[in-house]
Design an enzyme around this catalytic site. Structure first.
Site, PDB file in Angstrom:
ATOM      1  N   ASP A  80      17.062 -35.516  30.050  1.00 58.45           N
ATOM      2  CA  ASP A  80      16.083 -36.060  31.817  1.00 58.45           C
ATOM      3  C   ASP A  80      14.885 -35.934  31.193  1.00 58.45           C
ATOM      4  O   ASP A  80      14.876 -35.320  30.123  1.00 58.45           O
ATOM      5  CB  ASP A  80      16.844 -34.863  31.930  1.00 58.45           C
ATOM      6  N   GLU A 174      16.776 -30.214  31.731  1.00 59.81           N
ATOM      7  CA  GLU A 174      15.599 -29.670  30.817  1.00 59.81           C
ATOM      8  C   GLU A 174      15.053 -28.916  32.164  1.00 59.81           C
ATOM      9  O   GLU A 174      14.025 -27.377  32.341  1.00 59.81           O
ATOM     10  CB  GLU A 174      15.326 -29.639  29.715  1.00 59.81           C
TER      11      GLU A 174
END
Length: 406
Positions: A80, A174
């Protein structure tokens, strides 16, 4: 596909995570890249390559003959990108940097300026991958993904390089602090691991912030301003008072190194209800606890001043400094330093002014220091990564995993 081609491919996927979503992953679009990554691992020959229902991608490269007894080593990155800046329609390009400003958008005068980025001078004469100034780049952490995958592809094609079993894990979310939430440590099977999620080439990180999130909700009483005397309780003003009671110099703009901070990252509201959202950070656990206690005292003071229930405080610990968990396994740091040096890169131990999945995983039983990706200026339009750094990190990882180089 070389590491640069792989990186340019991955940044074309929009994978921003979301702080407001309760799903896992927080955005469905992360799973589009996740499915592609799982497919690539399978094509390379990694075993049990798959994406689980929560968007985590796993696979493992078998040990070469004679190395079956070498403890399994893990390599972890995240797919991400940060919600702080757009990751939609990323348009990367490679520039030959010869000094001065790097012009991202001439019409809008968007540049990377040496006077604002001291590291830029290190890369004169190098090729830099940059954005067009309208999005972040995504080197955090698609560079880590590309480097790990390129190393795995090379090892799969060169069985003469001896290594134990290598587990690969790619996490979602994350950037919103949830990358380790549903990581399958037992299924991953590694005894120890490294995240490849750091900054400038050569960095080794095993100290990070202790981290908490604080949400301050102020409940006011709105009355027509014409008749408000001695009656109105303006939630916006009380919220401003709360923030003013925090130490003004203890914010990110005035701190560095091991210095902690309070960071106001969002505010919204009106006279009736106002919300402040903070992150609280410190490397020292003692100072971290003191910072949380200070926020609690301010809330209590304002409740005493304006009435019980005026200020509602929600505090949530996010992760802790991994140093205490890594110190019993310092061979991981020595091993990483040796790998950098074999690749011709002088390693540097750096304390992270942030955190990684590795911090959470280290506390959950998987010692997991962090290695550089080579990227700089993460989370904004001025993000970039030198081509040479991408290539060097693949070389570092190849040295890191080889059994004979332990």
């Amino acid at each position: 596909m070389n590491v640069v081609e792989r990186f340019l491919k991955y940044v074309s996927f929009d994978t921003q995570s979301s702080e407001t979503s309760d799903t896992c992953p927080s955005t469905a679009k992360q799973m589009i890249l996740g499915a592609e990554l799982a497919s690539e691992l399978a094509q390379m020959g990694l075993q049990n390559a798959h994406m689980d229902p929560d968007g985590y991608v796993y696979g493992w490269l078998p040990a070469t003959p004679g190395c079956e007894g070498v403890p399994c080593l893990g390599l972890i990155a995240h797919m991400d990108t940060a919600p702080a800046f757009s990751g939609t329609n990323v348009k990367p390009r490679i520039v030959d940097y010869q000094g001065g400003d790097v012009v991202l958008d001439a019409e809008k005068d968007i540049r990377i300026r040496p006077e604002e980025d001291e590291a830029l001078s290190h890369y004169v004469g190098k090729q830099l991958i940059v954005t067009d100034g309208s999005t972040l780049l995504g080197a955090d952490d698609k560079a880590g993904v590309a480097e790990i995958f390129s190393a795995m592809e090379y090892l799969a094609a060169h069985p003469e390089l001896k290594h134990g079993r290598i587990a690969v894990g790619i996490t979602p979310d994350e950037e919103v602090g949830r990358g380790a939430d549903k990581f399958d440590i037992a299924g991953f099977g590694a005894a120890v691991a490294y995240t490849v999620d750091g900054g400038e080439l050569g960095e080794i990180e095993y100290e990070n912030f202790n981290a908490a999130a604080a949400t301050v909700t102020v409940h006011g009483l709105n009355i027509h301003p014409g008749s408000a005397k001695n009656r109105m309780k303006n939630a916006l003003l009380i919220a401003m008072e709360f923030n003013a009671m925090l130490p003004p110099a203890e914010i990110p703009a005035h701190t560095e190194g091991y210095e902690g901070f309070y960071h106001l990252e969002h505010m919204a509201g009106d006279e009736t209800t106002a919300v402040l959202e903070y992150i609280i950070r410190d490397h020292s656990r003692e100072k971290f606890e003191a910072r949380k206690a200070a926020v609690e005292r301010i809330a209590a003071y304002l409740n005493d001043k304006y009435g019980a229930g005026t200020v509602e405080l929600a505090l949530r610990d996010q992760y802790y400094n991994m140093k205490a968990q890594i110190e019993p396994h310092m061979y991981l740091i020595h091993r990483a330093k040796a790998a950098f040096r074999k690749a011709g890169v002088e390693p540097r131990e750096v304390a992270i002014r942030g955190g990684t999945d590795g911090a959470r995983l280290s506390y959950e039983g998987l010692p997991c220091p962090n290695l550089s990706t080579g990227g700089l200026n993460f989370h904004g339009r001025q993000e970039y990564i030198p081509v040479e750094s991408l290539e060097k990190m693949v070389e570092v990882l190849l040295h890191l995993v080889q059994a004979e180089e332990r």
